[in-house]
Motif scaffolding. Sequence first.
Motif, PDB file in Angstrom:
ATOM      1  N   GLY A  71       0.814  -1.201   0.000  1.00 22.97           N
ATOM      2  CA  GLY A  71       0.000   0.000   0.000  1.00 22.97           C
ATOM      3  C   GLY A  71       0.846   1.248   0.000  1.00 22.97           C
ATOM      4  N   ASN A  72       0.266   2.329  -0.464  1.00 28.18           N
ATOM      5  CA  ASN A  72       0.923   3.629  -0.508  1.00 28.18           C
ATOM      6  C   ASN A  72       0.392   4.474   0.640  1.00 28.18           C
ATOM      7  OD1 ASN A  72       1.954   6.148  -1.061  1.00 28.18           O
ATOM      8  ND2 ASN A  72       1.359   6.157  -3.218  1.00 28.18           N
ATOM      9  N   GLU A  74       0.606   7.494   1.230  1.00 27.42           N
ATOM     10  CA  GLU A  74       0.043   8.774   0.821  1.00 27.42           C
ATOM     11  C   GLU A  74      -1.466   8.679   0.613  1.00 27.42           C
ATOM     12  OE1 GLU A  74       1.642  11.434   0.974  1.00 27.42           O
ATOM     13  OE2 GLU A  74       3.756  11.052   0.554  1.00 27.42           O
ATOM     14  N   ALA A  75      -1.968   7.477   0.362  1.00 30.94           N
ATOM     15  CA  ALA A  75      -3.405   7.274   0.175  1.00 30.94           C
ATOM     16  C   ALA A  75      -4.127   7.117   1.510  1.00 30.94           C
ATOM     17  CB  ALA A  75      -3.659   6.056  -0.708  1.00 30.94           C
ATOM     18  N   GLY A  76      -3.391   7.116   2.607  1.00 33.35           N
ATOM     19  CA  GLY A  76      -4.004   7.006   3.919  1.00 33.35           C
ATOM     20  C   GLY A  76      -4.107   5.567   4.391  1.00 33.35           C
ATOM     21  N   ASN A  99       2.021  14.361   2.392  1.00 33.34           N
ATOM     22  CA  ASN A  99       0.920  14.822   3.223  1.00 33.34           C
ATOM     23  C   ASN A  99       1.175  14.444   4.676  1.00 33.34           C
ATOM     24  OD1 ASN A  99      -1.509  15.852   4.074  1.00 33.34           O
ATOM     25  ND2 ASN A  99      -2.727  14.797   2.538  1.00 33.34           N
ATOM     26  N   GLU A 106      -4.167  10.243  10.535  1.00 36.07           N
ATOM     27  CA  GLU A 106      -4.645   8.890  10.226  1.00 36.07           C
ATOM     28  C   GLU A 106      -4.076   7.868  11.209  1.00 36.07           C
ATOM     29  OE1 GLU A 106      -6.501   7.070   7.103  1.00 36.07           O
ATOM     30  OE2 GLU A 106      -7.454   8.533   8.414  1.00 36.07           O
TER      31      GLU A 106
END
Length: 201
Positions: A71-72, A74-76, A99, A106
């Motif tokens: 997972g990335n 930055e996508a949360g 971010n 988060e």
Amino acid sequence: MSTSTLKPLRPDLQLIADWIAPGSRVLDPGCGDGALLAYLKTHKQISGYGVEIDVDNIVHCVENGVEAIQGNLEAGLAEFGDGRFDHVVLSQTIQAMRNTEQILLEMLRVGREAIVTFPNFGYWQNRVQILQGHMPVSETIPFEWYNTPNIHWCMLGDFERLCAKNGIRVIERVVMDNGKRIHFLPNLLGSPAFYRVAREA
């Protein structure tokens, strides 16, 4: 993986491990090869997951007996529910996030407590190199200016102001140099920095 096959943790990861209680639920975004989670599973019987963008590191996690998803950050962390974990660990990664503020929020949405570590840009060796006319390169900042993944440098006060802005309480702060804790002039004499933080009650 058996205890005998586990490599000793780096001093920075050992400090993080010491902060995590036995039996905790742990999320490690940016978990790398899963060394921290593997150690915690063996020595503290935690349950947990890693999140990692690099496929080779996912393979290493599996080899280390660590559950990890690709997972990335930055996508949360939308795939994880509110309050699912006791600890969320972000080690030597937050300075590379675009971010930064959102990932910190988060972490404290899905976790009761966050552990964040980063290289302190105020460290005296960094300041000397800047005075010499170039960007710092050191053990905690091992990249040249043109190939670094790091985009948000900060010092201790910068991170603490970000926490205060978002109603985040600093539970504990440790600053180290060569594996030793620094108590005097930590913003000048120490790097990396380690923080335990939580939402204000």
